[in-house]
Every structure is written in structure tokens, then in C-alpha cells.
Design an enzyme around this catalytic site. Sequence first.
Site, mmCIF file in Angstrom:
data_model
loop_
_atom_site.group_PDB
_atom_site.id
_atom_site.type_symbol
_atom_site.label_atom_id
_atom_site.label_comp_id
_atom_site.label_asym_id
_atom_site.label_seq_id
_atom_site.Cartn_x
_atom_site.Cartn_y
_atom_site.Cartn_z
ATOM 1 C CB CYS A 190 -0.862 0.045 1.256
ATOM 2 S SG CYS A 190 -1.883 -1.362 1.384
ATOM 3 N N GLY A 244 0.006 -17.917 -4.335
ATOM 4 C CA GLY A 244 0.173 -17.557 -5.742
ATOM 5 C C GLY A 244 -0.137 -18.712 -6.660
HETATM 6 C C1 LIG Z 1 -10.107 -9.977 -6.227
HETATM 7 C C2 LIG Z 1 -8.905 -10.012 -5.328
HETATM 8 C C3 LIG Z 1 -8.885 -9.237 -4.172
HETATM 9 C C4 LIG Z 1 -7.759 -9.254 -3.313
HETATM 10 N N1 LIG Z 1 -7.772 -8.494 -2.172
HETATM 11 C C5 LIG Z 1 -6.715 -8.541 -1.328
HETATM 12 C C6 LIG Z 1 -6.722 -7.806 -0.109
HETATM 13 O O1 LIG Z 1 -7.709 -7.131 0.231
HETATM 14 N N2 LIG Z 1 -5.607 -7.853 0.680
HETATM 15 C C7 LIG Z 1 -4.507 -8.616 0.337
HETATM 16 O O2 LIG Z 1 -3.532 -8.634 1.089
HETATM 17 N N3 LIG Z 1 -4.492 -9.347 -0.796
HETATM 18 C C8 LIG Z 1 -5.552 -9.318 -1.626
HETATM 19 N N4 LIG Z 1 -5.539 -10.076 -2.781
HETATM 20 C C9 LIG Z 1 -4.363 -10.915 -3.097
HETATM 21 C C10 LIG Z 1 -4.588 -12.386 -2.731
HETATM 22 O O3 LIG Z 1 -4.812 -12.557 -1.350
HETATM 23 C C11 LIG Z 1 -3.383 -13.242 -3.176
HETATM 24 O O4 LIG Z 1 -2.203 -12.784 -2.542
HETATM 25 C C12 LIG Z 1 -3.167 -13.192 -4.677
HETATM 26 O O5 LIG Z 1 -4.391 -13.204 -5.379
HETATM 27 C C13 LIG Z 1 -2.282 -14.348 -5.197
HETATM 28 O O6 LIG Z 1 -2.875 -15.591 -4.934
HETATM 29 P P1 LIG Z 1 -3.746 -16.413 -6.047
HETATM 30 O O7 LIG Z 1 -2.884 -16.499 -7.273
HETATM 31 O O8 LIG Z 1 -4.020 -17.722 -5.404
HETATM 32 O O9 LIG Z 1 -4.976 -15.607 -6.297
HETATM 33 C C14 LIG Z 1 -6.637 -10.064 -3.643
HETATM 34 C C15 LIG Z 1 -6.679 -10.854 -4.810
HETATM 35 C C16 LIG Z 1 -7.781 -10.850 -5.646
HETATM 36 C C17 LIG Z 1 -7.779 -11.715 -6.875
#
Ligand SMILES: Cc1cc2nc3c(=O)[nH]c(=O)nc-3n(C[C@H](O)[C@H](O)[C@H](O)COP(=O)(O)O)c2cc1C
Length: 314
Positions: free
Chosen positions: A136, A249
Amino acid sequence: MDKKIDRQNLAVDLGPLNLKNPVMAASGTFGYGEEYSGIIPLGSLGAIITKGLSLQPRKGNPPPRLAETPAGMLNAIGLENVGLEIFLREKMPFLRRVRCPVLVNIFGSTAKEYAEMARRLAEVEGIAGLEINISCPNLKKGGVIFASEPKSVHQVVSKIRRATSFFIMVKLSPNVADIVQIALAAEEAGADAVSLINTLTGLAIDVRTRMPILGNITGGLSGPAIKPIGLRMVWQVAQAVHIPIVGIGGIVTAEDALEYIIAGATAVQVGSAHFIDPRASLRIIDGIQSYLKANEIPNIAPLVGSLKTKRDLS
Ligand SMILES: Cc1cc2nc3c(=O)[nH]c(=O)nc-3n(C[C@H](O)[C@H](O)[C@H](O)COP(=O)(O)O)c2cc1C
């Protein structure tokens, strides 16, 4: 045969936090838990991490906020959330009844704001700990993200550590030159664990209009496309830190989760996969259980960081 004896032990410890299995629901992809309560038994999960929370409510970014990409998706939600007061009043009563640990993901725009959130949430019954999203903009540093420099990571994490002895897991951004230095800064500042990775910054363009697809222009890439990067970073960080690592990820299958564990993650988080299959976490827990059983491994702990980097040519 007695079913109980037949099951492998999936329990893991993230420092002081004990999980019955290593699979957690990632922040922002699982709402506040309640949204999924009719779909899966939440008590079966290792932990739930709630949607990113800030001191004040936030409206988020203008639409469109999502774009599909090859093997993944871009999102630019803009950390929309209800803010601390409404979270405590409207979301906590449900979360308090959930039968797995609940971690609250928090963010802020100054180190002081992070510390204030941490101090207030640490006193709330029903919260097992915090995940600190440092991807952030730091308002005191011209909007450069906290996660991008070891110095600002150290500053914000030590400020939170001084404010509370609560369990804190620092969530790292992959959008950095040297992930190991960032992880070391978080550890030295007193983090109990690190989780990685957050999304990678990306761009999608509509060639007909020559405009970005997302209202925010850029967004965060997640899903299977980012798994090799997450794995590489977890493996690198595992060589350097002594605190537990949570791998994130592109985890869609039990095999994906096992790759992270073998690379050095004590636990994992499932994110975007929930949008394709809301029961993904449960399926992954079952798959890990089957893998251990098939390989006659009674306990998951020895798998953590068991990557063999020398080839056996015999
Ligand atoms: C729609 C969406 C909203 C997310 N919101 C947050 C959030 O509010 N805070 C955060 O730390 N990560 C947030 N993330 C990141 C996920 O927690 C995660 O680190 C990231 O998507 C990678 O994992 P994945 O490939 O399994 O999705 C968000 C991801 C997505 C797709």
C-alpha cells in the site's frame, strides 16, 4: 479399520499459531467468510483471512475492476472495505463462531495507522492474529509502497510490533528487486511469519478502443500464471529467514500446494481458485491428505522445505 488412525497428521505451527491443516483462504478472495459458509464447512479450513481492512471505510477503484488474462486474472478492486467500526459491529459476530482461526488482513497509509489498527484488533475476541498487507502507498513517502524497501518495511513492522504482542504475519509484495532483503527486514522487525506473494502489477489493453481494460489502468495479476514466481520467491526466502513462511500464488490443486510446501512454506493460501471453484480449499486439503497417505508420510511437517536440489543420477 479405524478411520482416525488411517488419517495423516496435517497439523502445522506458524510460530505460536497452531493450524489443523496448512490450507488457508487468501484475503480478498473469501469475503468475510460468511459468503462461503453455505458452500463449505469453514471449520475444515486451516484458517480464514478476511478481506483487507482499513481504519476508515473505502469505496475502492472505478469499474471495470476485473480482467481475465491467460492463466490468471487482473484485479484493481482498490481495497474496498467496510472500515474497522462496521467490521467489528457487523462482521465479527459471525467470525467469532467460525471453528477455525480467523486472521484479519489490515492495511493503512501511515505506519501509525497500521499500529492503531493492530492495537485495536488485538483486543477483540475471536481473532487469532493479523496479516499485514504492506502493498500500500506510504503517504509519508510520496506514495511509494511500504513493501518496496527494507527500510520502510522495518519501520512499519516494528511500529506494529511495539503496539502489540499479537500474532503478526507480514504479507510481501513480489513487485520488488530483492524479496530476501524485504523478508529479512520483516523478520528483524518482529514478524511472527511472512506470507508471499501478493499480486504482480500488470496491464491489459482493449485494442479496439486503445484503452486499458481496468478503470484503474493497472491491476494485480493472480492465478496460475504467477505460481512459478511465488514458488521461486518462497524458496529464496526459505534459505534466509527463520520464521515460518506461508506460500501464496496460483494454487489451484493439491499438487500446487505441495510444491509450495516442498519449496519451504509451512502453510499456503488459496486465492483466485475460489472464483472458479468455491470449494477449492477443501479439495486441496483432501488432496494433500491423499498424497501423504499414498506416499506413506504420516506427518506433513517433514515435507516443509524438503526440496532436493541435487539430481540423483543413479
Ligand atoms: C479480487 C482479489 C482481491 C484481493 N484483495 C486482497 C486484499 O484485500 N488484501 C490482500 O492482502 N491481498 C488481496 N488479494 C491478493 C490475494 O490474497 C493473493 O495474494 C493473490 O491473489 C495471489 O494468490 P492467487 O494467485 O491464489 O490468487 C486479492 C486478490 C484478488 C484476486
